[in-house]
Design a protein around this motif. Sequence first.
Motif, PDB file in Angstrom:
ATOM      1  N   SER A  48     -53.664   8.636  53.255  1.00 34.37           N
ATOM      2  CA  SER A  48     -52.757   9.601  53.893  1.00 34.37           C
ATOM      3  C   SER A  48     -52.825  10.963  53.215  1.00 34.37           C
ATOM      4  N   ARG A  52     -53.673  14.461  54.927  1.00 32.65           N
ATOM      5  CA  ARG A  52     -52.700  15.542  54.907  1.00 32.65           C
ATOM      6  C   ARG A  52     -53.207  16.772  54.171  1.00 32.65           C
ATOM      7  N   TYR A  58     -50.592  19.419  52.689  1.00 37.30           N
ATOM      8  CA  TYR A  58     -50.468  19.464  51.239  1.00 37.30           C
ATOM      9  C   TYR A  58     -51.424  20.524  50.703  1.00 37.30           C
ATOM     10  N   GLN A  91     -48.777   7.545  62.044  1.00 40.13           N
ATOM     11  CA  GLN A  91     -48.588   6.102  62.072  1.00 40.13           C
ATOM     12  C   GLN A  91     -47.380   5.700  62.909  1.00 40.13           C
TER      13      GLN A  91
HETATM   14  P1  ADP Z   1     -47.485   6.501  54.538  1.00 43.31           P
HETATM   15  O1  ADP Z   1     -48.188   5.973  53.339  1.00 43.31           O
HETATM   16  O2  ADP Z   1     -47.844   5.748  55.771  1.00 43.31           O
HETATM   17  O3  ADP Z   1     -47.618   7.980  54.721  1.00 43.31           O
HETATM   18  P2  ADP Z   1     -44.997   6.150  53.136  1.00 43.31           P
HETATM   19  O4  ADP Z   1     -43.762   5.445  53.549  1.00 43.31           O
HETATM   20  O5  ADP Z   1     -45.787   5.679  51.976  1.00 43.31           O
HETATM   21  O6  ADP Z   1     -45.905   6.219  54.437  1.00 43.31           O
HETATM   22  O7  ADP Z   1     -44.629   7.678  52.858  1.00 43.31           O
HETATM   23  C1  ADP Z   1     -43.728   8.381  53.650  1.00 43.31           C
HETATM   24  C2  ADP Z   1     -43.712   9.838  53.179  1.00 43.31           C
HETATM   25  O8  ADP Z   1     -43.375   9.934  51.777  1.00 43.31           O
HETATM   26  C3  ADP Z   1     -45.076  10.485  53.282  1.00 43.31           C
HETATM   27  O9  ADP Z   1     -44.928  11.856  53.574  1.00 43.31           O
HETATM   28  C4  ADP Z   1     -45.677  10.312  51.910  1.00 43.31           C
HETATM   29  O10 ADP Z   1     -46.671  11.256  51.627  1.00 43.31           O
HETATM   30  C5  ADP Z   1     -44.459  10.493  51.039  1.00 43.31           C
HETATM   31  N1  ADP Z   1     -44.563   9.743  49.795  1.00 43.31           N
HETATM   32  C6  ADP Z   1     -45.204   8.570  49.594  1.00 43.31           C
HETATM   33  N2  ADP Z   1     -45.110   8.180  48.323  1.00 43.31           N
HETATM   34  C7  ADP Z   1     -44.355   9.126  47.708  1.00 43.31           C
HETATM   35  C8  ADP Z   1     -43.885   9.303  46.375  1.00 43.31           C
HETATM   36  N3  ADP Z   1     -44.181   8.453  45.397  1.00 43.31           N
HETATM   37  N4  ADP Z   1     -43.132  10.378  46.112  1.00 43.31           N
HETATM   38  C9  ADP Z   1     -42.833  11.253  47.058  1.00 43.31           C
HETATM   39  N5  ADP Z   1     -43.251  11.175  48.341  1.00 43.31           N
HETATM   40  C10 ADP Z   1     -44.000  10.107  48.659  1.00 43.31           C
END
Ligand code: ADP
Length: 239
Positions: A48, A52, A58, A91
């Motif tokens: 991801s 991004r 990002y 997703q």
């Molecule tokens: P995905 O992996 O499918 O993007 P997640 O539930 O892991 O879904 O992440 C949801 C959102 O939070 C995304 O924008 C992701 O980049 C962000 N994210 C994931 N892990 C972290 C983290 N450790 N700290 C901050 N933001 C996070």
Amino acid sequence: DPILEVQNLKKYFQMNRNETLKAVDGISFTLNEGETLGIVGESGCGKSTLGRTILGLYEKTEGNIRYKGKNYPQTKRDRFKLTKEMQMIFQDPYASLNPRSTVYDLIAEPMDIHGLYPNKKQRLHRIEELISEVGLTKEHLNRYPHEFSGGQRQRIGIARALALEPSLIIADEPISALDVSIQAQVVYLLKQLQKEKGLTFLFIAHDLSMVKYMSDRVGVMYLGQLVELTTSDKLYQHP
Ligand code: ADP
Ligand code: ADP
């Protein structure tokens, strides 16, 4: 011709003063026009974040991204123009679609932002065209996201991504939030669009079978790195 060239791309997250998370750690690949590259790898390996960062959601930490032979714009304003050419399919279509917008508004919004189809009649015509391309009808245009099934919502997300006629689509696990019974239908739709429109895809997934079906080549990510990059038919083929 290469449409996207990613060179030694890095995206680090500073977790606290002492801890840096190397989510994308030196990735290079080239994506040719009309090609689909699948990116697979276990949850948390950085797929991801890679998508991004390429989209400019990002800020990259290091490395270079070239689009259609040009360096990736440094300023927000120039990057805005690029967002017209690169679109993301998310997703979870429920989370990415504003629940208070009608289907019409969801597809019209990116057009508004980029000044496409200012003529109301032409816009409606184009939106009706888009909604039928994804297998829904114009009767659906005045409804809200919650009135649809997961698969239909993803179709709306796809129509929205297509609204700006992008040349590159980054699909980030476009089917993994969907019921297994309708995953194949959405993949089939994406495959059709890929063939009909000659779109270039970066197709992110953790499931290999769908990726193999969609992709010309597959890259395997592990801990932020691309550990294998090969044509789909060669993947996991042992000598
Ligand atoms: P995905 O992996 O499918 O993007 P997640 O539930 O892991 O879904 O992440 C949801 C959102 O939070 C995304 O924008 C992701 O980049 C962000 N994210 C994931 N892990 C972290 C983290 N450790 N700290 C901050 N933001 C996070
Ligand atoms: P994948 O898509 O392969 O599941 P992600 O790119 O979502 O992996 O995440 C890679 C790593 O980066 C994970 O450890 C995740 O928690 C972390 N991460 C993702 N987004 C953020 C964020 N916005 N801030 C901090 N950490 C993040």
